[in-house]
Design a protein around this motif. Structure first.
Motif, PDB file in Angstrom:
ATOM      1  N   TYR A 159       3.124  -8.877  61.479  1.00 50.48           N
ATOM      2  CA  TYR A 159       3.457  -7.614  60.829  1.00 50.48           C
ATOM      3  C   TYR A 159       4.892  -7.191  61.081  1.00 50.48           C
ATOM      4  CZ  TYR A 159      -0.760  -7.263  58.488  1.00 50.48           C
ATOM      5  OH  TYR A 159      -1.742  -7.544  57.599  1.00 50.48           O
ATOM      6  N   ALA A 160       5.543  -7.770  62.118  1.00 49.95           N
ATOM      7  CA  ALA A 160       6.964  -7.483  62.309  1.00 49.95           C
ATOM      8  C   ALA A 160       7.770  -8.041  61.147  1.00 49.95           C
ATOM      9  CB  ALA A 160       7.454  -8.082  63.626  1.00 49.95           C
ATOM     10  N   THR A 161       7.363  -9.229  60.644  1.00 45.02           N
ATOM     11  CA  THR A 161       8.093  -9.775  59.489  1.00 45.02           C
ATOM     12  C   THR A 161       7.910  -8.871  58.277  1.00 45.02           C
ATOM     13  OG1 THR A 161       6.212 -11.106  58.846  1.00 45.02           O
ATOM     14  CG2 THR A 161       7.830 -12.145  60.257  1.00 45.02           C
ATOM     15  N   TRP A 162       6.683  -8.372  58.063  1.00 48.52           N
ATOM     16  CA  TRP A 162       6.424  -7.461  56.933  1.00 48.52           C
ATOM     17  C   TRP A 162       7.267  -6.195  57.067  1.00 48.52           C
ATOM     18  CZ3 TRP A 162       4.316  -2.490  57.235  1.00 48.52           C
ATOM     19  CH2 TRP A 162       4.006  -1.904  56.007  1.00 48.52           C
ATOM     20  N   TYR A 163       7.256  -5.647  58.292  1.00 49.60           N
ATOM     21  CA  TYR A 163       7.977  -4.406  58.564  1.00 49.60           C
ATOM     22  C   TYR A 163       9.471  -4.590  58.310  1.00 49.60           C
ATOM     23  CZ  TYR A 163      10.002  -0.798  61.559  1.00 49.60           C
ATOM     24  OH  TYR A 163      10.735   0.229  62.067  1.00 49.60           O
ATOM     25  N   GLU A 164      10.029  -5.711  58.784  1.00 46.32           N
ATOM     26  CA  GLU A 164      11.459  -5.935  58.603  1.00 46.32           C
ATOM     27  C   GLU A 164      11.808  -6.056  57.126  1.00 46.32           C
ATOM     28  OE1 GLU A 164      12.870  -9.128  61.083  1.00 46.32           O
ATOM     29  OE2 GLU A 164      13.611  -7.516  62.364  1.00 46.32           O
ATOM     30  N   ARG A 165      10.983  -6.798  56.382  1.00 42.61           N
ATOM     31  CA  ARG A 165      11.292  -6.959  54.961  1.00 42.61           C
ATOM     32  C   ARG A 165      11.214  -5.625  54.240  1.00 42.61           C
ATOM     33  NH1 ARG A 165       7.580 -11.908  53.242  1.00 42.61           N
ATOM     34  NH2 ARG A 165       8.461 -11.543  51.196  1.00 42.61           N
ATOM     35  N   LYS A 166      10.235  -4.811  54.644  1.00 48.16           N
ATOM     36  CA  LYS A 166      10.064  -3.499  54.026  1.00 48.16           C
ATOM     37  C   LYS A 166      11.286  -2.613  54.324  1.00 48.16           C
ATOM     38  CE  LYS A 166       6.596  -1.862  51.680  1.00 48.16           C
ATOM     39  NZ  LYS A 166       6.467  -2.277  50.285  1.00 48.16           N
ATOM     40  N   VAL A 167      11.658  -2.540  55.626  1.00 48.64           N
ATOM     41  CA  VAL A 167      12.755  -1.652  56.012  1.00 48.64           C
ATOM     42  C   VAL A 167      14.064  -2.105  55.380  1.00 48.64           C
ATOM     43  CG1 VAL A 167      14.120  -0.853  57.960  1.00 48.64           C
ATOM     44  CG2 VAL A 167      11.653  -0.931  58.145  1.00 48.64           C
ATOM     45  N   ILE A 168      14.345  -3.413  55.472  1.00 48.99           N
ATOM     46  CA  ILE A 168      15.570  -3.944  54.871  1.00 48.99           C
ATOM     47  C   ILE A 168      15.571  -3.669  53.376  1.00 48.99           C
ATOM     48  CG2 ILE A 168      16.760  -6.088  54.287  1.00 48.99           C
ATOM     49  CD1 ILE A 168      17.329  -5.439  57.018  1.00 48.99           C
ATOM     50  N   GLY A 169      14.396  -3.846  52.743  1.00 46.00           N
ATOM     51  CA  GLY A 169      14.287  -3.606  51.317  1.00 46.00           C
ATOM     52  C   GLY A 169      14.684  -2.179  50.977  1.00 46.00           C
TER      53      GLY A 169
ATOM     54  N   GLN B 178      18.335  -1.437  51.271  1.00 45.09           N
ATOM     55  CA  GLN B 178      19.148  -1.976  50.178  1.00 45.09           C
ATOM     56  C   GLN B 178      18.633  -1.505  48.826  1.00 45.09           C
ATOM     57  OE1 GLN B 178      18.602  -6.065  51.115  1.00 45.09           O
ATOM     58  NE2 GLN B 178      20.231  -6.098  52.653  1.00 45.09           N
ATOM     59  N   GLN B 179      17.864  -0.429  48.821  1.00 45.27           N
ATOM     60  CA  GLN B 179      17.321   0.156  47.597  1.00 45.27           C
ATOM     61  C   GLN B 179      16.497  -0.834  46.793  1.00 45.27           C
ATOM     62  OE1 GLN B 179      20.350   2.470  45.630  1.00 45.27           O
ATOM     63  NE2 GLN B 179      20.385   3.773  47.422  1.00 45.27           N
ATOM     64  N   ARG B 180      15.715  -1.657  47.490  1.00 45.38           N
ATOM     65  CA  ARG B 180      14.686  -2.474  46.850  1.00 45.38           C
ATOM     66  C   ARG B 180      13.351  -1.944  47.360  1.00 45.38           C
ATOM     67  NH1 ARG B 180      14.467  -7.187  49.062  1.00 45.38           N
ATOM     68  NH2 ARG B 180      15.994  -6.950  50.716  1.00 45.38           N
TER      69      ARG B 180
ATOM     70  N   PHE C 123      20.233  -2.702  62.549  1.00 48.11           N
ATOM     71  CA  PHE C 123      21.481  -3.458  62.695  1.00 48.11           C
ATOM     72  C   PHE C 123      21.533  -4.582  61.665  1.00 48.11           C
ATOM     73  CE2 PHE C 123      22.592  -2.512  67.391  1.00 48.11           C
ATOM     74  CZ  PHE C 123      22.721  -1.190  67.048  1.00 48.11           C
ATOM     75  N   TRP C 124      20.394  -5.193  61.419  1.00 45.42           N
ATOM     76  CA  TRP C 124      20.326  -6.280  60.446  1.00 45.42           C
ATOM     77  C   TRP C 124      20.767  -5.776  59.072  1.00 45.42           C
ATOM     78  CZ3 TRP C 124      15.254  -9.285  58.948  1.00 45.42           C
ATOM     79  CH2 TRP C 124      15.602 -10.430  58.231  1.00 45.42           C
ATOM     80  N   GLY C 125      20.330  -4.569  58.753  1.00 44.73           N
ATOM     81  CA  GLY C 125      20.657  -4.034  57.441  1.00 44.73           C
ATOM     82  C   GLY C 125      22.075  -3.523  57.331  1.00 44.73           C
TER      83      GLY C 125
END
Lengths: 167, 330
Positions: free
Chosen positions: B23-33, B36-38, B288-290
């Motif tokens: 779920y960390a991968t899901w969370y990261e993709r969601k937050v990064i998304g 970046q307005q995705r 930080f990633w974003g």
């Protein structure tokens, strides 16, 4: 129970050391060395010296072994693959090792080492982090600092020696 | 009995952390998304909640490609080491404050508990670099894997030193290597207020030690494809990610225990405080990633050896001096 654990851990230590000697690939030899360090750390834990055990893992397995691996990676791959396992004079150290083994076996036989004590901690008990600190920094402060300076000299010496080549 | 409890705890910790990684991968993709307005993953399940399960299942059925020139045993060993040692570090991390039972005993919410927890965690963290190193060696002369693993090993060795030096200040102040004692010493004021420099150095070093943006040089895509993981596929590559995410959890928990007072805090119960702090650090990673670009490699080494190391040595000298003469440390 302690005896069984002791034999398993010593098998790891000795097996790892044998692996270092007998593996042809230097990278695998380094891996065996780390395996052996783990065994030594286990022996420290059996003596209730957890502080030393963790230092064994952090300093030797975590730092020095990584350094050895890095140096091997920087070296030319083909040079490493043509290295021989033993050079032409390997029998002299082998002889010394054999003599040492014979000596230890003789001592063990003469003093009739009690194998039922295997793995039992007959030394001091309790936390030793504080005790190591007290001994090092109260009673042996000067030798300790001199050792640190010697290490620093070696460090700077290595830098000076390698800098000359680059110019 | 104790062994049985430890085994049950171990099974629970491994299961919880595995689900956490998914779920960390899901969370990261969601937050990064959203940064970046995705919208991020949305199709599988409600708001894409089943996406990590689908990804995991997919990686099980991927073809396992082993290069012809690869060193086969080491090629198997590398991903297993990379996934094992982070878990080994995580078993010393408490998941909740220790429980004082009625019969005078203390129940610890960590599998392994000793007087030298911090040293143990540092040791296991240092050993994770071997997974990466072996991955580079075993890939059979693949240049990307080789360079990537060299970079990561040098980076981890440099930043482990900073990590240890930054931890030394709180250890000096708490007079102990045990996590419980360190939390106990922060009852009145968290160490982050006594040791702001050490805290900043620790945060920088913990991002670099887990090789995440802005310090993800080992996997810099434009230069190195996927760094040390280039030759690995399917579940083997998944194991590297496993190790990395568990590592992020370990350093986040360590930072919140050592600098932010662990489970101490006003009003709310201890467990809630503790997990708020850990999750804040995990969010910080994604943040930080974003937001940050990647550093150059020589800049990365300069930060460690020319900026953080002298600063930390001075900080330790000051802390020691202040503790010796009884000044308030700042």
């Amino acid at each position: 129970m302690e005896g069984i654990m002791f034999y398993i851990i010593s098998a790891i230590t000795v097996g790892g050391a044998l692996g270092v000697l007998l593996s042809k690939n230097p990278y695998r030899a380094a891996m065996w060395m780390i395996f052996s360090f783990f065994g030594i750390a286990g022996l420290f834990v059996m003596l209730h010296a957890q502080f030393n055990a963790m230092l064994q893992i952090i300093v030797y397995a975590g730092a020095i072994a990584v350094m050895i691996m890095l140096v091997m990676m920087i070296m030319d791959r083909r040079t490493i693959e043509t290295l021989k396992r033993f050079n032409s004079q390997f029998y002299w150290p082998a002889l010394i090792g054999l003599a040492l083994f014979a000596d230890l076996a003789f001592l063990a036989y003469k003093f009739k080492i009690d194998t039922s004590n295997a793995g039992k901690n007959l030394a001091i008990n309790g936390s030793n982090t504080q005790m190591i600190g007290e001994v090092l920094f109260k009673h042996y402060l000067l030798p300790f600092e001199v050792t640190a300076i010697i290490l620093l000299v070696a460090l700077i010496g290595a830098v000076v020696l390698t800098k000359k080549d680059i110019s | 009995m104790e062994v049985l409890i430890a085994i049950i705890k171990l099974i629970i910790v491994v299961t919880v952390l595995s689900v956490y990684v998914m779920y960390a991968t899901w969370y990261e993709r969601k937050v990064i998304g959203h940064m970046q307005q995705r919208i991020g993953p949305k199709r599988v399940g409600w708001h894409g909640l089943l996406q990590p399960i689908a990804d995991t299942l997919k990686s099980f059925w991927k073809e396992d490609v082993i290069p012809e020139k690869a060193d086969k045993p080491l090629f198997w060993l590398a991903p297993s080491i990379a996934a094992t040692f982070p878990f080994a570090a995580a078993i010393a991390i408490p998941f909740a404050p220790p429980l004082h039972l009625a019969n005078g005993k203390v129940f610890y919410f960590s599998v392994f508990h000793s007087k030298i927890d911090i040293l143990y965690i540092l040791g296991m963290m240092g050993l994770t670099s071997f997974g990466v190193l072996i991955a580079g060696i075993a890939s059979g002369g693949s240049k990307y894997a080789f360079t990537g693993s060299q970079r990561e090993a040098a980076q981890i060795v440099s930043y482990e030193a900073i990590l240890a030096l930054a931890l030394l200040n709180p250890i000096l102040m708490a007079h102990s290597l045990s996590l419980e004692k360190i939390v106990e010493a922060q009852r009145h004021l968290w160490f982050v207020f006594y040791q702001p420099f050490a805290f900043v150095a620790f945060v920088i070093a913990m991002i670099a030690a887990t090789a995440r943006i802005p310090f993800d040089l080992p996997e810099a895509e434009p230069e190195l494809v996927a760094g040390h993981m280039t030759e690995f596929s399917g579940l083997k590559m998944g194991l590297f990610f496993f190790g990395q995410y568990v590592m992020i959890f370990v350093v986040s928990a360590l930072a919140s225990i050592v600098f932010l007072g662990g489970w101490t805090g006003p009003v709310l119960p201890g467990v809630v405080w503790y997990w708020i702090k850990i999750l804040a650090f995990i969010f910080m990673y994604t943040w930080f990633w974003g937001t940050f670009p990647r550093y150059r490699y020589d800049q990365l080494m300069d930060i460690a050896w020319k900026a953080l190391l002298p600063l930390m040595v001075l900080n330790i000298l000051w802390t020691g001096f202040a503790l010796a003469v009884g000044l308030p440390v700042l």
